[in-house]
Design a protein around this motif. Structure first.
Motif, mmCIF file in Angstrom:
data_model
loop_
_atom_site.group_PDB
_atom_site.id
_atom_site.type_symbol
_atom_site.label_atom_id
_atom_site.label_comp_id
_atom_site.label_asym_id
_atom_site.label_seq_id
_atom_site.Cartn_x
_atom_site.Cartn_y
_atom_site.Cartn_z
ATOM 1 N N LEU A 83 0.852 -1.186 0.000
ATOM 2 C CA LEU A 83 0.000 0.000 0.000
ATOM 3 C C LEU A 83 0.892 1.240 0.000
ATOM 4 C CD1 LEU A 83 -2.752 -0.914 2.633
ATOM 5 C CD2 LEU A 83 -2.574 -1.583 0.237
ATOM 6 N N VAL A 84 0.557 2.199 -0.851
ATOM 7 C CA VAL A 84 1.305 3.446 -0.931
ATOM 8 C C VAL A 84 0.375 4.591 -0.558
ATOM 9 C CG1 VAL A 84 2.637 4.996 -2.404
ATOM 10 C CG2 VAL A 84 2.800 2.521 -2.743
ATOM 11 N N ILE A 85 0.770 5.337 0.480
ATOM 12 C CA ILE A 85 -0.004 6.484 0.953
ATOM 13 C C ILE A 85 0.941 7.674 0.951
ATOM 14 C CG2 ILE A 85 -1.495 7.396 2.768
ATOM 15 C CD1 ILE A 85 -1.752 4.498 3.812
ATOM 16 N N ARG A 86 0.809 8.513 -0.059
ATOM 17 C CA ARG A 86 1.776 9.588 -0.309
ATOM 18 C C ARG A 86 3.175 8.966 -0.428
ATOM 19 N NH1 ARG A 86 1.096 15.407 2.030
ATOM 20 N NH2 ARG A 86 1.614 15.810 -0.149
ATOM 21 N N ASP A 87 4.135 9.341 0.469
ATOM 22 C CA ASP A 87 5.479 8.787 0.392
ATOM 23 C C ASP A 87 5.685 7.617 1.347
ATOM 24 O OD1 ASP A 87 5.159 10.444 2.550
ATOM 25 O OD2 ASP A 87 7.067 11.484 2.339
ATOM 26 N N LEU A 88 4.600 7.109 1.907
ATOM 27 C CA LEU A 88 4.670 5.980 2.832
ATOM 28 C C LEU A 88 4.358 4.680 2.095
ATOM 29 C CD1 LEU A 88 4.813 5.226 5.956
ATOM 30 C CD2 LEU A 88 2.320 5.286 5.876
ATOM 31 N N ARG A 89 5.184 3.661 2.341
ATOM 32 C CA ARG A 89 4.958 2.348 1.737
ATOM 33 C C ARG A 89 4.768 1.308 2.837
ATOM 34 N NH1 ARG A 89 6.014 1.735 -3.713
ATOM 35 N NH2 ARG A 89 6.809 3.633 -4.720
ATOM 36 N N LEU A 90 3.631 0.624 2.803
ATOM 37 C CA LEU A 90 3.346 -0.454 3.739
ATOM 38 C C LEU A 90 3.411 -1.764 2.962
ATOM 39 C CD1 LEU A 90 0.259 1.101 5.579
ATOM 40 C CD2 LEU A 90 2.641 1.174 6.296
ATOM 41 N N LYS A 91 4.308 -2.631 3.359
ATOM 42 C CA LYS A 91 4.541 -3.876 2.619
ATOM 43 C C LYS A 91 3.919 -5.064 3.344
ATOM 44 C CE LYS A 91 8.912 -2.174 0.667
ATOM 45 N NZ LYS A 91 8.454 -2.112 -0.718
ATOM 46 N N LYS A 92 3.665 -6.124 2.582
ATOM 47 C CA LYS A 92 3.134 -7.389 3.088
ATOM 48 C C LYS A 92 1.832 -7.194 3.865
ATOM 49 C CE LYS A 92 7.637 -9.698 3.234
ATOM 50 N NZ LYS A 92 8.627 -10.435 4.062
ATOM 51 N N ILE A 93 0.936 -6.397 3.291
ATOM 52 C CA ILE A 93 -0.357 -6.131 3.921
ATOM 53 C C ILE A 93 -1.404 -7.077 3.344
ATOM 54 C CG2 ILE A 93 -2.175 -4.430 4.292
ATOM 55 C CD1 ILE A 93 0.404 -3.790 5.762
ATOM 56 N N ILE B 52 -11.064 0.243 3.555
ATOM 57 C CA ILE B 52 -11.061 0.774 4.921
ATOM 58 C C ILE B 52 -9.741 0.359 5.560
ATOM 59 C CG2 ILE B 52 -12.240 0.833 7.156
ATOM 60 C CD1 ILE B 52 -14.757 -0.229 5.702
ATOM 61 N N ILE B 53 -9.023 1.307 6.157
ATOM 62 C CA ILE B 53 -7.732 1.011 6.775
ATOM 63 C C ILE B 53 -7.660 1.613 8.168
ATOM 64 C CG2 ILE B 53 -6.573 3.049 5.779
ATOM 65 C CD1 ILE B 53 -4.089 1.199 5.419
ATOM 66 N N GLY B 54 -6.985 0.936 9.072
ATOM 67 C CA GLY B 54 -6.829 1.425 10.433
ATOM 68 C C GLY B 54 -5.627 0.815 11.113
ATOM 69 N N TYR B 55 -5.810 -0.365 11.690
ATOM 70 C CA TYR B 55 -4.797 -0.978 12.555
ATOM 71 C C TYR B 55 -3.447 -1.149 11.878
ATOM 72 C CZ TYR B 55 -2.680 -4.302 15.819
ATOM 73 O OH TYR B 55 -1.826 -4.932 16.692
ATOM 74 N N ASP B 56 -3.409 -1.432 10.596
ATOM 75 C CA ASP B 56 -2.131 -1.625 9.906
ATOM 76 C C ASP B 56 -1.270 -0.366 9.910
ATOM 77 O OD1 ASP B 56 -2.029 -4.339 9.189
ATOM 78 O OD2 ASP B 56 -3.444 -4.024 7.552
ATOM 79 N N ILE B 57 -1.874 0.800 10.142
ATOM 80 C CA ILE B 57 -1.116 2.036 10.313
ATOM 81 C C ILE B 57 -0.859 2.305 11.792
ATOM 82 C CG2 ILE B 57 -1.194 4.557 10.035
ATOM 83 C CD1 ILE B 57 -2.611 4.141 7.398
ATOM 84 N N PHE B 58 -1.893 2.183 12.607
ATOM 85 C CA PHE B 58 -1.766 2.518 14.032
ATOM 86 C C PHE B 58 -0.751 1.629 14.759
ATOM 87 C CE2 PHE B 58 -5.886 4.458 13.119
ATOM 88 C CZ PHE B 58 -5.805 5.644 13.827
ATOM 89 N N LYS B 59 -0.594 0.371 14.324
ATOM 90 C CA LYS B 59 0.326 -0.528 15.019
ATOM 91 C C LYS B 59 1.786 -0.180 14.750
ATOM 92 C CE LYS B 59 0.554 -4.172 11.487
ATOM 93 N NZ LYS B 59 0.200 -5.591 11.183
#
Length: 395
Positions: A98-108, A129-136
């Motif tokens: 997942l790419v959110i601006r310049d943030l990359r979340l891998k293996k989601i 819908i996204i939440g915990y994968d960022i907050f954690k």
């Protein structure tokens, strides 16, 4: 000389603490507040920007099944999850970026589910819908004054603002202890989910409400239909609570819902209920999951925005094609119940504002102008119906 040295030492420490916090800032994510829901732009793998709800109540990252099909994302297995009022079957699409601006979340892992019922209620497309994968992963500040979500590195983070501390507990969603006034100076304790994905001010789980006979405490009520993550419909009684105490903060005469459901989160025996975005949006809140802390800074909406209650008795939603605005429900004994309007009528315009050119958020605002008269035009079959109603708070 010694005093001067001490002064510079204290000043240096204070300055470096602030700089440390600023240097921990990873990115700022703009959000759009539509109704009471936050939307951000998210790219899944190599997709264009998608429309995602940012939700403290989301324990997994969901993707609309229609969006998953369009992006050719195929689920590897099927699982179930609890929604507010029931279970929902999900297909798991593993290992995405997942790419959110310049943030990359891998293996989601993405959990595919049909979200049309939510799109109809919110009046907008929902790709996910996204939440915990960022907050954690990060310390998260939701700043309603700037319409930005600020992400900080958790390591070394130290809060230096003037907000009030609210201790939180965690599963995959945050909870906090609060007190409610049930009259005659008597208060009840409860643990509440802090859920900015819920558009209400406060809702009570069925077992907690029945155990403490809360309906007696909130006076006059009206009934509404409610849908959450699962498409199940539940009935809630809406009334007003005398007072809610959350740490040092107090909220008076707030609208609350008492739910009547036998399954899902709202039937949980150990949770008192939900504190939703009608309250949360009045603060810029820092969520620090690692330390189980949150800090609440009153913002520009704190004392300037009235709580959302029904003035017309109309509940609006989109049709299956998401092109028409329909009357989804009419509250008994409301101004609309005394008119010629019926459930299923298509809204054409409200006070001259055409429905086809407006969002549901805009149309709903037109129906929240207390003590004013509105003219509504709606269509039933091929017949145009025009009514004028006086907007009055039902509770």
């Amino acid at each position: 000389m010694k005093r001067i040295a001490i002064f510079f030492y204290v000043t240096f420490c204070f300055t470096t603490t602030i700089l440390a916090q600023k240097s921990n800032l990873i990115t700022k994510i703009p959000f759009q507040l539509e109704g009471n829901h936050l939307f951000i732009k998210v790219k899944v793998n190599d997709s264009d920007n998608l429309h995602f709800v940012f939700d403290t109540g989301a324990g997994v990252t969901s993707i609309n099944s229609t969006t998953a099909k369009r992006l050719e994302l195929i689920g590897s297995k099927t699982t179930t999850s609890k929604g507010a009022s029931g279970k929902i079957e999900l297909k798991v699409v593993k290992n995405n970026e997942l790419v959110i601006r310049d943030l990359r979340l891998k293996k989601i892992d993405l959990y595919s589910a049909p979200l049309l019922h939510l799109e109809k209620v919110l009046g907008t497309d929902i790709d996910g819908i996204i939440g915990y994968d960022i907050f954690k992963k990060y310390v998260v500040k939701i700043n309603y004054d700037t319409s930005e979500i600020e992400l900080y590195a958790s390591r070394g983070y130290k809060y230096v603002g003037k907000g009030g501390l609210v201790k939180i507990d965690l599963g995959k969603v945050p909870t906090a202890k609060a007190k409610i006034d049930i009259g005659n100076g008597n208060y009840l304790d409860g643990e509440f989910i802090l859920d900015n994905g819920a558009g209400l001010a406060m809702g009570f789980c069925t077992p907690y409400a029945q155990r403490h006979q809360l309906k007696k405490s909130i006076g006059k009520t009206y009934s509404v239909k409610s849908r959450g993550y699962s498409s199940n419909t539940t009935i809630a009684e809406v009334g007003r609570l005398k007072e809610l105490k959350l740490q040092k903060f107090q909220f008076s005469n707030i609208p609350v819902r008492i739910y009547n459901t036998k399954s899902g989160v709202l039937a949980h025996e150990g949770i008192a209920g939900i504190i939703g975005n009608e309250i949360l949006k009045r603060f810029n809140i820092i969520f620090d999951y690692k330390r189980k802390e949150s800090y609440w800074e009153p913002n520009n909406m704190y004392n300037n925005v009235p709580y959302d209650v029904s003035y017309s008795g109309l509940k609006l939603s989109l049709d299956e094609t998401k092109t028409k605005v329909l009357i989804d429900n009419i509250i008994s004994d409301s101004p609309s119940a005394l008119s010629k309007m019926k459930i299923g009528d298509e809204i054409i315009e409200i006070n001259g504002v055409k429905a086809k050119d407006s969002s549901l958020t805009t149309l709903r605002k037109l129906l929240r102008q207390e003590n004013t008269k509105v003219t509504i035009k709606c269509m039933r079959n091929d017949t145009l119906i025009e009514v004028a109603i006086q907007l009055t708070a039902i509770i």
